[in-house]
Design an enzyme around this catalytic site. Structure first.
Site, PDB file in Angstrom:
ATOM      1  CE  LYS A  34      -4.332  -8.958  -4.261  1.00  0.00           C
ATOM      2  NZ  LYS A  34      -4.265  -8.749  -2.825  1.00  0.00           N
ATOM      3  CE  LYS A  67     -13.530  -6.018  -1.840  1.00  0.00           C
ATOM      4  NZ  LYS A  67     -13.675  -6.312  -0.415  1.00  0.00           N
ATOM      5  CE  LYS A 122      -4.388  -1.696   1.531  1.00  0.00           C
ATOM      6  NZ  LYS A 122      -4.298  -2.977   2.244  1.00  0.00           N
TER       7      LYS A 122
END
Ligand code: TYM
Length: 328
Positions: free
Chosen positions: A193, A196, A112
């Site tokens: 992958k 969302k 992230k």
């Protein structure tokens, strides 16, 4: 005692990665002997979600997703994470003996940050809340996709540290990851992958024109249908493998490999994929529509699930508080 537990975030709509890597396995696994706990991780969603109306709606949508896909709520407790506030108490106890280094090694956190997300403390300590979720129910089996494996391993480490100091309070959980890589890490529409947060996901209940448009996004190339090709390198085949029987898949593979007049074009294969998705998930779309019209029923199921889950979490919380000297 065998106890299965898993959670799913309510930020955004659930996609095919969530379905094959987690939800479908939870639904099918509920028939196994043992106890089953499945929850909607709304505390975790709060690390990114800022709109209360959307969050509330998405919690219900996630519950409906499980119900439409057939979770047997007599066998499995389906509940909202935040209905069991004991996990927050456990999170604090576990935080006090979790090293910073352990959290700094978390792939999902590092990923992230690499993608430019400005981290809050909740995002950093996310694995400790997840450890509390898992340990609160004495979970032995945690069915998740590959991306969550490290978090379950961190839970093992955290439980071990606690037990080493205070005695056998927590049960060691094991991650249960699909053996088939295509299910353990379902690819997104771009081959990365499916996630969302990557904008490459396909909603489980997508249909009609939007489904056609999404499938149209799966990258192909300009080689003509009759040119022989290696199906291994084609992302389209990874998707087809999820929705057609192995014999049929083999047949398509061979025809693509041989080429010539009998070989299908990419458009043909995409059409077959859409038919496969419709056949597999069409009935659940209908059940979802029915459930959307009965929100009170869904809320009642979540409340009943929370009651079952909370009884278990309270006992663990009490055991942990006593062990570290805060009670007794
Ligand atoms: P979440 O909401 O990101 O994903 C929910 C489940 O879906 C799996 N998954 C995938 N599986 C295969 N291929 C993919 N592309 C794919 N994308 C997602 C995830 O592995 C997961 O099983 N931190 C968790 C939620 C959580 C949790 C827990 C899970 C909170 N507490 C305790 C287990 C136990 C998460 O964000 O999952």
């Amino acid at each position: 005692m065998t106890t299965y537990l898993s959670g799913i975030q309510s930020s955004g709509l659930q996609h095919l990665g969530n379905y094959f890597g987690a939800i479908r396995r939870h639904v099918e696994g509920a028939a196994e002997p043992g106890e089953h706990f499945y929850f909607i991780a709304d505390y975790h969603s709060l690390t990114t979600s800022r709109d209360p109306v959307t969050l509330r709606e998405q919690v219900r949508e996630t519950a409906i997703t499980y119900l439409a896909l057939g979770l047997d709520v007599e066998r499995a407790a389906l509940f909202r994470q935040s209905d069991v506030p004991e996990v927050c108490e456990l999170t604090w106890l576990l935080s006090c003996l979790t090293g910073m280094g352990l959290l700094e090694r978390a792939h999902s956190y590092k990923d992230k940050i690499a993608r430019g997300v400005k981290p809050n403390v909740g995002l950093f300590t996310y694995p400790i809340l997840m450890a509390a979720d898992i340990l609160a129910y004495d979970s032995t089996h945690v069915p998740v996709g590959k991306d969550q494996k490290q978090h379950v391993e961190m839970t093992q480490d955290i439980a071990q540290s606690f037990n080493a100091i205070y005695g056998e309070v927590f049960v060691r959980p094991e991650p249960v990851i699909p053996g088939d890589e295509r299910l353990a890490r379902v690819p997104g529409l771009d081959g990365e992958k499916m996630s969302k947060s990557y904008g490459n996901d396909l909603w489980i209940f997508e249909e009609g024109k939007k489904l056609k448009k999404a499938v149209g996004r799966i990258p192909t190339d300009s080689r003509p249908p009759d040119e022989p090709k290696d199906p291994e390198g084609l992302l389209l085949f990874d998707f087809l493998a999820l929705f057609v029987e192995p014999e049929e898949l083999d047949d398509w593979r061979q025809r693509v490999q041989v080429g010539g007049a009998g070989a299908p074009g990419y458009g043909h294969l995409k059409q077959r994929l859409i038919e496969g998705i419709d056949a597999n998930l069409g009935p659940a779309r209908e059940r979802r529509r029915e459930l959307l019209a009965h929100p009170a029923e869904v809320d009642a199921i979540l409340a009943a699930g929370a009651e079952r889950a909370r009884a278990r979490a309270r006992a663990t919380r009490d055991r942990a508080l006593e062990a570290c000297g805060l009670r007794g």
